[in-house]
Design an enzyme around this catalytic site. Structure first.
Site, PDB file in Angstrom:
ATOM      1  N   ARG A  15       0.840  -1.195   0.000  1.00 33.16           N
ATOM      2  CA  ARG A  15       0.000   0.000   0.000  1.00 33.16           C
ATOM      3  C   ARG A  15       0.881   1.254   0.000  1.00 33.16           C
ATOM      4  O   ARG A  15       2.080   1.191   0.286  1.00 33.16           O
ATOM      5  CB  ARG A  15      -0.924  -0.005   1.217  1.00 33.16           C
ATOM      6  CG  ARG A  15      -2.027  -1.045   1.154  1.00 33.16           C
ATOM      7  CD  ARG A  15      -2.837  -1.104   2.437  1.00 33.16           C
ATOM      8  NE  ARG A  15      -2.076  -1.696   3.535  1.00 33.16           N
ATOM      9  CZ  ARG A  15      -2.557  -1.881   4.763  1.00 33.16           C
ATOM     10  NH1 ARG A  15      -3.794  -1.491   5.053  1.00 33.16           N
ATOM     11  NH2 ARG A  15      -1.814  -2.444   5.698  1.00 33.16           N
ATOM     12  N   LYS A  75       1.536   1.896   7.325  1.00 33.19           N
ATOM     13  CA  LYS A  75       1.846   1.117   8.517  1.00 33.19           C
ATOM     14  C   LYS A  75       2.791   1.867   9.438  1.00 33.19           C
ATOM     15  O   LYS A  75       3.430   2.849   9.060  1.00 33.19           O
ATOM     16  CB  LYS A  75       2.454  -0.231   8.134  1.00 33.19           C
ATOM     17  CG  LYS A  75       1.468  -1.170   7.458  1.00 33.19           C
ATOM     18  CD  LYS A  75       0.231  -1.441   8.311  1.00 33.19           C
ATOM     19  CE  LYS A  75       0.543  -2.248   9.554  1.00 33.19           C
ATOM     20  NZ  LYS A  75      -0.677  -2.480  10.390  1.00 33.19           N
ATOM     21  N   TYR A  94      -1.286   4.435  10.424  1.00 27.36           N
ATOM     22  CA  TYR A  94      -1.741   3.474  11.428  1.00 27.36           C
ATOM     23  C   TYR A  94      -0.606   3.228  12.410  1.00 27.36           C
ATOM     24  O   TYR A  94       0.547   3.027  12.011  1.00 27.36           O
ATOM     25  CB  TYR A  94      -2.136   2.147  10.783  1.00 27.36           C
ATOM     26  CG  TYR A  94      -3.449   2.171  10.025  1.00 27.36           C
ATOM     27  CD1 TYR A  94      -4.649   2.400  10.686  1.00 27.36           C
ATOM     28  CD2 TYR A  94      -3.478   1.945   8.652  1.00 27.36           C
ATOM     29  CE1 TYR A  94      -5.857   2.421   9.991  1.00 27.36           C
ATOM     30  CE2 TYR A  94      -4.674   1.948   7.953  1.00 27.36           C
ATOM     31  CZ  TYR A  94      -5.865   2.188   8.628  1.00 27.36           C
ATOM     32  OH  TYR A  94      -7.049   2.204   7.938  1.00 27.36           O
ATOM     33  N   HIS A  96      -1.393   1.591  16.110  1.00 28.97           N
ATOM     34  CA  HIS A  96      -1.733   0.449  16.970  1.00 28.97           C
ATOM     35  C   HIS A  96      -0.724   0.320  18.113  1.00 28.97           C
ATOM     36  O   HIS A  96      -0.051  -0.697  18.282  1.00 28.97           O
ATOM     37  CB  HIS A  96      -1.786  -0.842  16.146  1.00 28.97           C
ATOM     38  CG  HIS A  96      -2.811  -0.820  15.052  1.00 28.97           C
ATOM     39  ND1 HIS A  96      -4.164  -0.869  15.306  1.00 28.97           N
ATOM     40  CD2 HIS A  96      -2.674  -0.746  13.704  1.00 28.97           C
ATOM     41  CE1 HIS A  96      -4.835  -0.841  14.160  1.00 28.97           C
ATOM     42  NE2 HIS A  96      -3.946  -0.752  13.179  1.00 28.97           N
ATOM     43  N   GLU A 118      -6.276   4.929  13.317  1.00 27.25           N
ATOM     44  CA  GLU A 118      -7.282   4.042  13.915  1.00 27.25           C
ATOM     45  C   GLU A 118      -8.012   4.639  15.103  1.00 27.25           C
ATOM     46  O   GLU A 118      -9.023   4.076  15.551  1.00 27.25           O
ATOM     47  CB  GLU A 118      -6.641   2.701  14.312  1.00 27.25           C
ATOM     48  CG  GLU A 118      -5.731   2.740  15.526  1.00 27.25           C
ATOM     49  CD  GLU A 118      -4.296   3.112  15.192  1.00 27.25           C
ATOM     50  OE1 GLU A 118      -3.445   3.067  16.105  1.00 27.25           O
ATOM     51  OE2 GLU A 118      -4.010   3.460  14.029  1.00 27.25           O
ATOM     52  N   ASP A 270      -3.436  -6.767  15.135  1.00 32.45           N
ATOM     53  CA  ASP A 270      -2.799  -5.447  15.227  1.00 32.45           C
ATOM     54  C   ASP A 270      -2.906  -4.866  16.631  1.00 32.45           C
ATOM     55  O   ASP A 270      -2.064  -4.058  17.039  1.00 32.45           O
ATOM     56  CB  ASP A 270      -3.441  -4.466  14.233  1.00 32.45           C
ATOM     57  CG  ASP A 270      -2.786  -4.517  12.861  1.00 32.45           C
ATOM     58  OD1 ASP A 270      -1.590  -4.817  12.791  1.00 32.45           O
ATOM     59  OD2 ASP A 270      -3.487  -4.261  11.867  1.00 32.45           O
TER      60      ASP A 270
END
Length: 371
Positions: A15, A75, A94, A96, A118, A270
């Site tokens: 991505r 990520k 993201y 996490h 998120e 995640d």
């Protein structure tokens, strides 16, 4: 603002933070977008596509990080990228963080302003930047689980939808949020016998109204979870607590009593995973076996359908990227409380309460940093 887009380097992650269409939008508002050469090549987004929409191409990640005031990724930063972050630089991706104290500590040390997709909220306590990847992951979970049930992948040799005269597999879905609802859609479409468990009843009622007797819905009590899991060929874990570690819904002892060759797909990995036996895996080595049960715990599932995922993600992130670039992070968050909820680490402090509590660290309210 100068906005940087490095190439993702996590295992099998293809991505990209911004599409050419997003670059065009940001450029039209006067911003400069710096894209690492080859960032989108794996999904058919060429350097020429980026140049045509106004991007400046740079040869490597170091150049992108050095020049950009804001980094837009997909990520969490890997170790080599963490070393490139600097105080005051915005990181939008993201993260996490709750189950990852080491990453949290590195981001604190960097002094960067770290905004997590998120935990940005929307109306009605929704998570609009998590939703598109949850939709992808929920649909993929059934596909991957069905493949893992094949003997060549370690499963019991069961066809998910069965055939005439042979029963379909039993798919149990833990959680009726975005992941669970999308998993149910695909599992029903593939002809499986589907049970969805959730603690709140409203989402179960919505699924019941949609599917009627094509699925079974149960309140997620310990008794119901145990009975459903023991009967299942495929269990999909999708339980989520926003910004915090996922609850452990299936114990190691319960896994030991499951059918041999059954499959667990932990979409919540995640956030630490909702099966006690789970640990993160990669697309290169996606599964492992515990007590005869196949575990699929890939932490970036949507990366395997990276073109679809990138387009869906940009649909959700672009307006926030534009607000941060145009206003600066402090003013953008003063203007938008939902965006403010995305601030996880800033100026060496943890600014998301669930992360601080999970890791036993001090919490700093975001408002105290907004001027």
């Amino acid at each position: 603002m100068q906005i940087g887009v490095p190439k993702e380097i996590k295992n099998h992650e293809y991505r990209v933070g911004l599409t050419p269409a997003s670059v065009r939008e940001l450029s039209s508002h006067g911003h400069t977008v710096l894209v690492q050469s080859g960032a989108g090549a794996a999904i058919g987004l060429s350097d020429a596509d980026y140049r045509a929409t106004g991007a400046t191409l740079l040869p490597d990640a170091a150049a992108v990080f050095a020049q950009a005031g804001m980094i837009v990724k997909v990520k969490e930063p890997q170790p080599s990228e963490l070393a490139l972050l600097r105080p005051g630089q915005i990181l939008f991706t993201y993260l996490h963080l709750a189950p990852d104290p080491a990453l949290t500590a590195a981001l604190i040390q960097s002094g960067a302003v770290c905004i997590a997709y998120e935990t940005i909220t929307g109306p009605g306590h929704s998570l609009p930047l998590l939703a598109p990847m949850s939709e992808v992951a929920g649909r993929m979970a059934v596909q991957e689980g069905a493949a893992c049930l094949e003997l060549s992948r370690g499963g019991m040799g069961v066809l998910l939808g069965g055939v005439p005269g042979v029963p379909a597999a039993h798919v149990v879905i833990l959680g009726a949020g975005t992941v669970g609802a999308n998993a149910a859609q695909i599992a029903v479409g593939m002809g499986a016998r589907v049970t969805v468990l959730n603690r709140g009843m409203d989402k179960l009622r919505a699924l019941d109204q949609r599917y009627g007797n094509r699925i079974h819905t149960l309140q997620a009590s310990a008794q119901n979870i145990e009975e459903a899991v023991l009967d299942a060929e495929l269990v999909i874990g999708s339980a989520l607590v926003a910004g915090a570690s996922a609850p452990k819904l299936v114990s190691r002892e319960l896994v030991s009593r499951m059918k041999k060759g059954a499959v667990l797909v932990d979409v919540a990995i995640d956030q630490g995973g909702c099966f006690e036996t789970s640990h993160p895996t990669t697309h290169a080595e996606p599964t492992f076996v515990v007590d005869g049960v196949v575990h699929y715990c890939v932490a970036n599932m949507p990366g395997n359908v990276a073109r679809t995922s990138t387009l869906a993600l940009n649909n959700a992130t672009l307006r926030h990227t534009l607000a941060l670039a145009s206003k600066g992070w402090q003013q953008a968050m003063r203007d938008d409380a939902h965006l403010k909820n995305g601030l996880n680490v800033a100026n060496g402090k943890i600014t998301y309460e669930a992360v601080a509590q999970q890791q036993g660290q001090a919490y700093t309210a975001p408002d105290s940093l907004l001027g």
